[in-house]
Design a protein around this motif. Structure first.
Motif, mmCIF file in Angstrom:
data_model
loop_
_atom_site.group_PDB
_atom_site.id
_atom_site.type_symbol
_atom_site.label_atom_id
_atom_site.label_comp_id
_atom_site.label_asym_id
_atom_site.label_seq_id
_atom_site.Cartn_x
_atom_site.Cartn_y
_atom_site.Cartn_z
ATOM 1 N N THR A 10 -7.228 -9.597 36.704
ATOM 2 C CA THR A 10 -8.013 -10.979 36.572
ATOM 3 C C THR A 10 -7.959 -11.849 37.882
ATOM 4 O O THR A 10 -7.327 -11.322 38.671
ATOM 5 N N ASP A 12 -7.290 -15.343 38.692
ATOM 6 C CA ASP A 12 -6.419 -16.590 38.210
ATOM 7 C C ASP A 12 -6.756 -17.724 39.046
ATOM 8 O O ASP A 12 -6.430 -17.840 40.087
ATOM 9 N N LYS A 18 -1.628 -25.106 33.550
ATOM 10 C CA LYS A 18 -2.402 -23.961 32.873
ATOM 11 C C LYS A 18 -2.981 -23.138 34.144
ATOM 12 O O LYS A 18 -3.620 -23.397 35.022
ATOM 13 N N VAL A 20 -5.722 -20.055 34.035
ATOM 14 C CA VAL A 20 -6.864 -19.303 33.550
ATOM 15 C C VAL A 20 -7.251 -18.202 34.172
ATOM 16 O O VAL A 20 -7.367 -18.174 35.381
ATOM 17 N N LYS A 21 -7.193 -17.224 33.221
ATOM 18 C CA LYS A 21 -7.354 -15.574 33.727
ATOM 19 C C LYS A 21 -8.903 -15.566 33.449
ATOM 20 O O LYS A 21 -9.057 -15.431 32.501
ATOM 21 N N LEU A 62 -13.724 -15.440 30.244
ATOM 22 C CA LEU A 62 -12.643 -16.281 29.516
ATOM 23 C C LEU A 62 -12.347 -15.220 28.581
ATOM 24 O O LEU A 62 -11.192 -15.383 27.859
ATOM 25 N N ASN A 67 -6.756 -11.767 26.184
ATOM 26 C CA ASN A 67 -6.735 -12.812 27.160
ATOM 27 C C ASN A 67 -5.714 -13.993 26.776
ATOM 28 O O ASN A 67 -5.480 -13.888 25.568
ATOM 29 N N ASN A 69 -6.327 -17.296 27.373
ATOM 30 C CA ASN A 69 -7.105 -18.505 27.725
ATOM 31 C C ASN A 69 -7.324 -19.215 26.489
ATOM 32 O O ASN A 69 -7.481 -20.328 26.428
ATOM 33 N N LEU A 72 -10.267 -21.953 25.292
ATOM 34 C CA LEU A 72 -11.042 -22.724 26.253
ATOM 35 C C LEU A 72 -12.261 -22.133 26.398
ATOM 36 O O LEU A 72 -12.710 -21.079 26.390
ATOM 37 N N LEU A 77 -14.058 -25.230 30.988
ATOM 38 C CA LEU A 77 -13.888 -24.631 32.058
ATOM 39 C C LEU A 77 -14.261 -25.341 33.461
ATOM 40 O O LEU A 77 -13.640 -25.879 34.426
#
Length: 156
Positions: A10, A12, A18, A20-21, A62, A67, A69, A72, A77
């Protein structure tokens, strides 16, 4: 068929506390291809300057299987990136290229070549805009007495 057990590659992004990947699986690449009727790389190349494509890529990136996430959304994002200092087409293009790299679409070398080409292109565009603004500043607005319109004439 048994499921392969591997670490998911991923891209990142740390936003606040946080991480996010982001990852485009082959299934999400096919969704983008079918939605926009073009190859995934073309969608990615255009997405920094096309909000619909940008949000579509973000949403797919996302939403890969397993995942972390949560719920989200692409819009959230985008807003979080802007709120945390991401500015300019080239910044969003760089994120898109990192996603493409993590997803196997672009190699490390191709990612750097595309980023460099985009930076040069945007640089040339903004240089042209600045040059046009400088030239406009050299004009003198003089009223045309026949039509009461303002006409621009270059200063000598």
């Amino acid at each position: 068929m048994s499921e392969l057990k591997v670490k998911t590659s991923t891209y990142d992004i740390k936003i606040g506390d946080k991480t996010v990947k982001l990852r485009l699986t082959v299934a999400s690449q096919l969704k983008l291809k079918n939605r926009f009727h073009q190859e995934t790389i073309d969608t990615i190349l255009e997405a920094a300057n096309d909000p619909e494509k940008l949000l579509a890529v973000f949403q797919e990136a996302l939403s890969y299987k397993d995942n972390e996430n949560g719920d989200l959304t692409a819009e959230e994002l985008y807003d979080a990136l802007v709120d945390n200092g991401t500015r300019g087409l080239n910044a969003f293009a760089a994120i898109l290229f990192e996603i493409a790299n993590a997803s196997g679409i672009l190699s490390d070398e191709q990612k750097e070549q595309v980023k460099s080409g985009i930076d040069r292109s945007y640089g040339a565009i903004f240089e042209h805009i600045e040059k046009g603004a400088a030239e406009a500043a050299l004009t003198d607005n003089t009223p045309d007495t026949q039509d009461n319109k303002v006409c621009s004439f270059p200063k000598q």
